[in-house]
Design a protein around this motif. Structure first.
Motif, PDB file in Angstrom:
ATOM      1  N   TYR A 165       0.796  -1.164   0.158  1.00 53.90           N
ATOM      2  CA  TYR A 165      -0.056   0.133  -0.046  1.00 53.90           C
ATOM      3  C   TYR A 165       0.810   1.290   0.044  1.00 53.90           C
ATOM      4  O   TYR A 165       0.460   2.398  -0.708  1.00 53.90           O
ATOM      5  CB  TYR A 165      -0.798  -0.123   1.225  1.00 53.90           C
ATOM      6  N   SER A 166       1.970   1.185   0.721  1.00 48.05           N
ATOM      7  CA  SER A 166       2.794   2.386   0.768  1.00 48.05           C
ATOM      8  C   SER A 166       3.518   2.669  -0.612  1.00 48.05           C
ATOM      9  O   SER A 166       3.552   3.805  -1.181  1.00 48.05           O
ATOM     10  CB  SER A 166       3.904   2.151   1.850  1.00 48.05           C
ATOM     11  N   LEU A 167       3.725   1.756  -1.319  1.00 47.66           N
ATOM     12  CA  LEU A 167       4.447   1.749  -2.611  1.00 47.66           C
ATOM     13  C   LEU A 167       3.381   2.358  -3.460  1.00 47.66           C
ATOM     14  O   LEU A 167       3.482   3.209  -4.601  1.00 47.66           O
ATOM     15  CB  LEU A 167       4.946   0.410  -3.191  1.00 47.66           C
ATOM     16  N   GLN A 168       2.114   1.969  -3.478  1.00 48.02           N
ATOM     17  CA  GLN A 168       0.890   2.364  -4.155  1.00 48.02           C
ATOM     18  C   GLN A 168       0.788   3.977  -4.117  1.00 48.02           C
ATOM     19  O   GLN A 168       0.731   4.628  -4.776  1.00 48.02           O
ATOM     20  CB  GLN A 168      -0.297   1.702  -4.238  1.00 48.02           C
ATOM     21  N   MET A 169       0.869   4.199  -2.694  1.00 48.95           N
ATOM     22  CA  MET A 169       0.653   5.656  -2.291  1.00 48.95           C
ATOM     23  C   MET A 169       1.550   6.551  -2.899  1.00 48.95           C
ATOM     24  O   MET A 169       1.573   7.700  -3.313  1.00 48.95           O
ATOM     25  CB  MET A 169       0.660   5.885  -1.025  1.00 48.95           C
ATOM     26  N   LEU A 170       2.926   6.008  -2.937  1.00 47.45           N
ATOM     27  CA  LEU A 170       4.013   6.741  -3.282  1.00 47.45           C
ATOM     28  C   LEU A 170       4.141   7.139  -5.017  1.00 47.45           C
ATOM     29  O   LEU A 170       4.184   8.171  -5.440  1.00 47.45           O
ATOM     30  CB  LEU A 170       5.439   6.047  -3.122  1.00 47.45           C
ATOM     31  N   VAL A 171       3.430   5.829  -5.745  1.00 42.40           N
ATOM     32  CA  VAL A 171       3.530   6.044  -7.077  1.00 42.40           C
ATOM     33  C   VAL A 171       2.288   7.082  -7.395  1.00 42.40           C
ATOM     34  O   VAL A 171       2.266   7.871  -8.279  1.00 42.40           O
ATOM     35  CB  VAL A 171       3.001   4.521  -7.649  1.00 42.40           C
TER      36      VAL A 171
END
Length: 169
Positions: free
Chosen positions: A78-84
């Motif tokens: 989820y953190s990676l998605q929020m970063l992207v």
């Protein structure tokens, strides 16, 4: 007797607690991330959804992955998605994670090469035209294969033109 049919109260209780824990975690991180979590926006979002499913399945059926590692995995995904999503406005990132819409019909012409490229049949297009309540092809201004995989029909009377901003991709 094969061990795969063996029933253990301890293992069953562990599975129940793990499923409840991962379910609560999934709800929490999905709420934090917002509606985008399971949307069908881009190939990146689809990959994220598959990754989440893989983590969930693995933690539920595997004895080798603990609840703590599954929670960590979900938080990282989820953190990676929020970063992207946060850096998505940059063109290189946008072109990496997003599909571009494609015209299937423009100015009254069915674009057969684009149909092939998008793996869409004429039957698919006809079904979408019926779904959009189009009764005359002369009403159709454009048919667009969206980045989500949906097909959009832009239609109206002959004297109305499509605003360029709507089809600027």
């Amino acid at each position: 007797m094969d061990d795969s049919f063996k029933f253990s109260t301890d293992e069953s209780l562990s599975t129940i607690i793990t499923v409840i824990g991962i379910y609560i975690t999934l709800i929490m991180v999905t709420r934090l991330n917002g509606k985008r979590s399971f949307s069908k926006i881009s190939r990146f979002d689809i990959a994220m959804t598959v990754s989440i499913g893989s983590v969930l399945a693995t933690v539920i059926v595997s004895k080798s992955m603990t609840l703590q590692y599954a929670i960590l995995g979900l938080v990282i995904i989820y953190s990676l998605q929020m970063l992207v999503v946060a850096i998505r406005h940059w063109k290189p990132i946008q072109s990496l994670v997003d599909n571009k819409p494609t015209f299937l019909m423009k100015n009254g012409q069915l674009l057969r090469d684009n149909l092939k490229k998008c793996k869409v049949t004429e039957s698919d297009v006809k079904a979408k035209l019926r779904e959009a309540n189009v009764i005359r092809l002369s009403e159709v201004k454009a048919i667009i294969f969206e980045s989500t995989g949906d097909i959009s029909i832009l239609h109206g009377t002959d004297d109305k033109l499509i605003d360029d901003w709507i089809v600027d991709f």
